[in-house]
Design a protein around this motif. Sequence first.
Motif, PDB file in Angstrom:
ATOM      1  N   GLY A  25       0.809  -1.216   0.000  1.00 25.49           N
ATOM      2  CA  GLY A  25       0.000   0.000   0.000  1.00 25.49           C
ATOM      3  C   GLY A  25       0.840   1.263   0.000  1.00 25.49           C
ATOM      4  N   ALA A  26       2.158   1.107  -0.025  1.00 25.24           N
ATOM      5  CA  ALA A  26       3.032   2.276  -0.143  1.00 25.24           C
ATOM      6  C   ALA A  26       2.986   2.780  -1.582  1.00 25.24           C
ATOM      7  N   TYR A  32      -3.238   8.380  -7.456  1.00 22.68           N
ATOM      8  CA  TYR A  32      -2.068   7.858  -8.156  1.00 22.68           C
ATOM      9  C   TYR A  32      -1.491   6.673  -7.388  1.00 22.68           C
ATOM     10  N   ARG A  33      -1.002   5.699  -8.124  1.00 22.37           N
ATOM     11  CA  ARG A  33      -0.429   4.494  -7.528  1.00 22.37           C
ATOM     12  C   ARG A  33       0.996   4.315  -8.021  1.00 22.37           C
ATOM     13  N   GLU A  34       1.782   3.539  -7.280  1.00 22.94           N
ATOM     14  CA  GLU A  34       3.161   3.200  -7.625  1.00 22.94           C
ATOM     15  C   GLU A  34       4.017   4.455  -7.817  1.00 22.94           C
ATOM     16  N   GLU A  70      12.599   7.289  -2.580  1.00 21.82           N
ATOM     17  CA  GLU A  70      11.679   7.962  -1.671  1.00 21.82           C
ATOM     18  C   GLU A  70      10.274   7.516  -2.049  1.00 21.82           C
ATOM     19  N   ILE A  71       9.530   7.048  -1.054  1.00 21.61           N
ATOM     20  CA  ILE A  71       8.187   6.532  -1.312  1.00 21.61           C
ATOM     21  C   ILE A  71       7.282   6.899  -0.141  1.00 21.61           C
ATOM     22  N   VAL A  81       5.306  -1.762   6.215  1.00 20.79           N
ATOM     23  CA  VAL A  81       6.221  -1.252   5.193  1.00 20.79           C
ATOM     24  C   VAL A  81       7.669  -1.578   5.574  1.00 20.79           C
ATOM     25  N   LEU A  82       8.048  -1.338   6.823  1.00 24.86           N
ATOM     26  CA  LEU A  82       9.422  -1.616   7.244  1.00 24.86           C
ATOM     27  C   LEU A  82       9.722  -3.112   7.271  1.00 24.86           C
TER      28      LEU A  82
END
Length: 107
Positions: A25-26, A32-34, A70-71, A81-82
Amino acid sequence: MLDVLVFYVPIDDTKSVLRDLFETGAGVVGEYRECAFVSRGMGQFRPVDSANPTIGSVGALEHVPENRVEISFPREIQKHVLETLYASHPYEEPTYHVIRNAAHDHD
């Protein structure tokens, strides 16, 4: 609230790490995606003691062409995410920063 993950990864591994992070989901910004920002540079490190380096050898200074990525990600999924970054990243100890954004109005 979107925060930002910044990490450094060998160029050849960037696409696969990003793919895995996008699956968490990041990289979502509004409609907008990705979304990610990627810039190239040269990383350096010297593995010491009981390190098990993916690249190089203990005691030797290494220079590796890397991408700085960077995201953005929703704050509530930071732990996932981590965990995904550690599972997907080729390095034993990936270097990263989490930038916590302050709340603001969109007037």
